[in-house]
Design an enzyme around this catalytic site. Structure first.
Site, mmCIF file in Angstrom:
data_model
loop_
_atom_site.group_PDB
_atom_site.id
_atom_site.type_symbol
_atom_site.label_atom_id
_atom_site.label_comp_id
_atom_site.label_asym_id
_atom_site.label_seq_id
_atom_site.Cartn_x
_atom_site.Cartn_y
_atom_site.Cartn_z
ATOM 1 N N CYS A 246 0.855 -1.191 0.000
ATOM 2 C CA CYS A 246 0.000 0.000 0.000
ATOM 3 C C CYS A 246 0.889 1.238 0.000
ATOM 4 O O CYS A 246 1.481 1.580 1.032
ATOM 5 C CB CYS A 246 -0.908 -0.003 1.232
ATOM 6 S SG CYS A 246 -2.001 1.425 1.343
ATOM 7 N N GLN A 345 -3.873 10.942 15.063
ATOM 8 C CA GLN A 345 -3.865 11.310 13.647
ATOM 9 C C GLN A 345 -2.880 10.447 12.867
ATOM 10 O O GLN A 345 -1.765 10.193 13.312
ATOM 11 C CB GLN A 345 -3.500 12.790 13.491
ATOM 12 C CG GLN A 345 -4.525 13.741 14.093
ATOM 13 C CD GLN A 345 -5.800 13.832 13.275
ATOM 14 O OE1 GLN A 345 -5.945 13.178 12.248
ATOM 15 N NE2 GLN A 345 -6.738 14.643 13.735
ATOM 16 N N CYS A 492 -12.939 15.876 11.495
ATOM 17 C CA CYS A 492 -12.649 14.997 10.361
ATOM 18 C C CYS A 492 -13.873 14.818 9.479
ATOM 19 O O CYS A 492 -13.816 14.114 8.469
ATOM 20 C CB CYS A 492 -12.159 13.640 10.866
ATOM 21 S SG CYS A 492 -13.347 12.781 11.912
#
Length: 549
Positions: A246, A345, A492
């Site tokens: 990824c 985060q 968010c």
């Protein structure tokens, strides 16, 4: 809406579909039209002209063209992006909206019909191929072999500057559709701040694998007969997509993914059900005596740890898979520890400019009218103390963090000590000079009971960073009753943020008022931050000032 009918929208506006201007997503209650249980008064829409009886238009409306069958492959023209990052498209000669992932405005694409949502007038599709590319599309930018199937990223084919424009527009549409505010009450949305890293930024990934096929819920379970697919969920299905790498993960996390794949290939016979694996980056920092100082890996750090060297220190980065292990991260000279499985985060590269922006805007601008200087910070939903600690130097009266999770508060106190800001975590009114940060474990709506009479609201700024669902009505009511001088709302989810900011600007929750004086706020600025490049997500920061009549 009747099948095949045109959507109801103003000329030139984006089509309404999931994630666009407030349209309902399947299985979710919509935000639009209600604010904490009360209807929002929207401006009246322009009424369409009546259709003349006997005209061709009347015939067409009475006999709409049928929609394609499920599984049909159709060609679509993409006209707009939704706030989820999916394309909104039409077939030639039809106003019906199709939602097409992995597409951009200007594309002509082939897609497969997956689900008609007739109640809301749109159809979900699976992306198949590009028939004619948009001028915005450059597939040479794509770095992941699974892009177009994996649901993690939406924008890899786009120039990064274009991604930031799209994310600004997501914030614009969120405040237009969810705040319930007149346009003149919402300032121009500022350009979105980009991430220093657009790939290799994610410090946490959670790949997973399914259980062996054929196992029933009851009775004996058989283990896997071979290594199962290990990775993430593709768009539009629940089956796991086998993913070897990824590229948005940090190097340490990507190495962790490779190691866990290798372990699963060797141990698959132990598993009789599926599992989710935590991959969390953790950093050990070793100071350097000089820029040329040779720094060996500290004891306990594996030889294959990722080494990041600067003139002042060396960071050794490893990947943690134990949910309860302690992860360590640095933001400039601040250090934070957290349970590896807890929220923090996930893009460390943007946290330095992000916390710097908060520091620049948390206090009133020079020359702004104020009766008293702001001396106190209240950090609601404080977690492990990100804002309480990084902003503490600005508040001579002290900063206090509140969170419902006892474990988060324990780590916040530990982090305050690690950063030289510790004090007695007892009563918020205790006046020890070295107690720059204090933390209370309690439900956020109870916060103001703890500080009322201790922190003068005229001298206080409140930072909010709630979960995606936003603030509940009880919390907003107490915030309005406490009436701090200034509010910085970090979120968010810019849609729930817009909803809550609308409540603060209107100055009432469920029509309640504070005595005869209705407390309300004015928006100073709104800006997005790109915590998740290549995706449709954007973080919002709204700064508000109390309006004194």
């Amino acid at each position: 809406m009747a099948t095949g009918q045109p959507t109801t929208q103003d000329a030139g506006a984006a089509p309404r579909a999931p994630g666009s201007d407030g349209a309902k997503q399947p299985g979710k209650r919509p935000f639009q039209g209600r604010q904490h249980g009360k209807p929002v008064k929207h401006r009246k829409k322009k009424q369409p002209k009546p259709v003349q009886e006997g005209s061709p238009e009347e015939v067409l409306l009475a006999e709409p063209a049928p929609l394609p069958d499920h599984g049909a492959e159709i060609e679509l023209d993409v006209i707009e992006l939704s706030s989820t990052g999916d394309g909104l498209a039409r077939q030639k000669g039809s106003d019906h909206i199709y939602v097409v992932p992995f597409s951009v405005p200007g594309d002509t694409v082939k897609a497969r019909v997956r689900h008609h949502n007739l109640d809301d007038g749109y159809t979900l599709t699976d992306f198949l191929s590009v028939v004619a590319p948009s001028a915005l599309r450059d597939d040479g930018r794509i770095r992941c072999r699974y892009f177009g199937v994996c649901s993690g990223c939406q924008f890899q084919m786009l120039d990064y500057a274009e991604q930031l424009k799209i994310k600004r527009n997501i914030v614009v549409k969120a405040y237009r559709s969810f705040s319930g505010l007149a346009p003149e009450l919402v300032p121009d949305i500022l350009p979105t701040i980009g991430s220093p890293l657009q790939y290799g930024y994610r410090t946490k990934l959670t790949p997973h694998f399914d259980g062996p096929p054929g196992n029933s819920r009851r009775g004996p379970k058989k283990p896997h007969a071979s290594a199962p697919p290990f990775g993430f969920t593709p768009k539009g299905t629940r089956k796991v997509l086998d993913i070897e790498d990824c590229p948005i993960g940090t190097e340490a996390v990507r190495r962790g993914l490779a190691a866990e794949r290798k372990r699963l290939e060797a141990e698959y016979g132990r598993y009789v059900k599926g599992a989710t694996i935590l991959l969390r980056e953790s950093t050990r920092r070793v100071p350097k005596a000089s820029p040329t100082d040779a720094v060996p890996a500290p004891e306990g750090v594996p030889a294959d740890a990722v080494r990041v060297e600067t003139d002042t220190h060396v960071d050794f980065k490893t990947c943690i898979t134990d949910q309860n292990a302690t992860a360590r991260e640095y933001i400039d000279d601040f250090v934070f520890t957290n349970p590896a499985g807890a929220f923090f985060q996930n893009n460390n590269s943007i946290l330095s400019p992000f916390t710097a922006y908060i520091r620049e805007h948390i206090l009133p601008r020079d020359g702004a009218p104020t009766t008293k200087p702001i001396r106190y910070l209240i950090d609601a939903y404080s977690g492990s103390g990100l804002f309480t600690i990084t902003q503490a130097s600005l508040f001579p009266g002290g900063s206090i963090g509140i969170d419902i999770a006892e474990k988060s508060i324990a780590f916040a106190r530990r982090n305050a000590a690690l950063n030289g800001l510790a004090g007695d975590p007892g009563d918020p009114g205790q006046g020890a000079e070295d107690a720059r940060c204090r933390f209370i474990a309690a439900d956020a709506p109870e916060l103001f009971k703890s500080v009322r009479g201790v922190y003068d609201p005229d001298e206080t700024v409140v930072v909010l960073d709630p979960p995606r669902k936003g603030c509940d009505a009880s919390f907003l009511r107490q915030l309005l009753e406490y009436a701090p001088r200034r509010v910085v709302y970090v979120s968010c989810n810019v849609h729930t943020q817009a909803r809550d900011v609308g409540v603060l600007v209107r100055g009432a929750v469920e029509e309640e008022q504070r005595g005869q004086h209705k407390v309300r706020y004015a928006i100073e600025s709104i800006r997005g931050f790109d915590f998740f490049p290549q995706t449709g997500h954007v973080e919002g920061v709204a700064v508000l000032n109390r309006v004194d009549a």
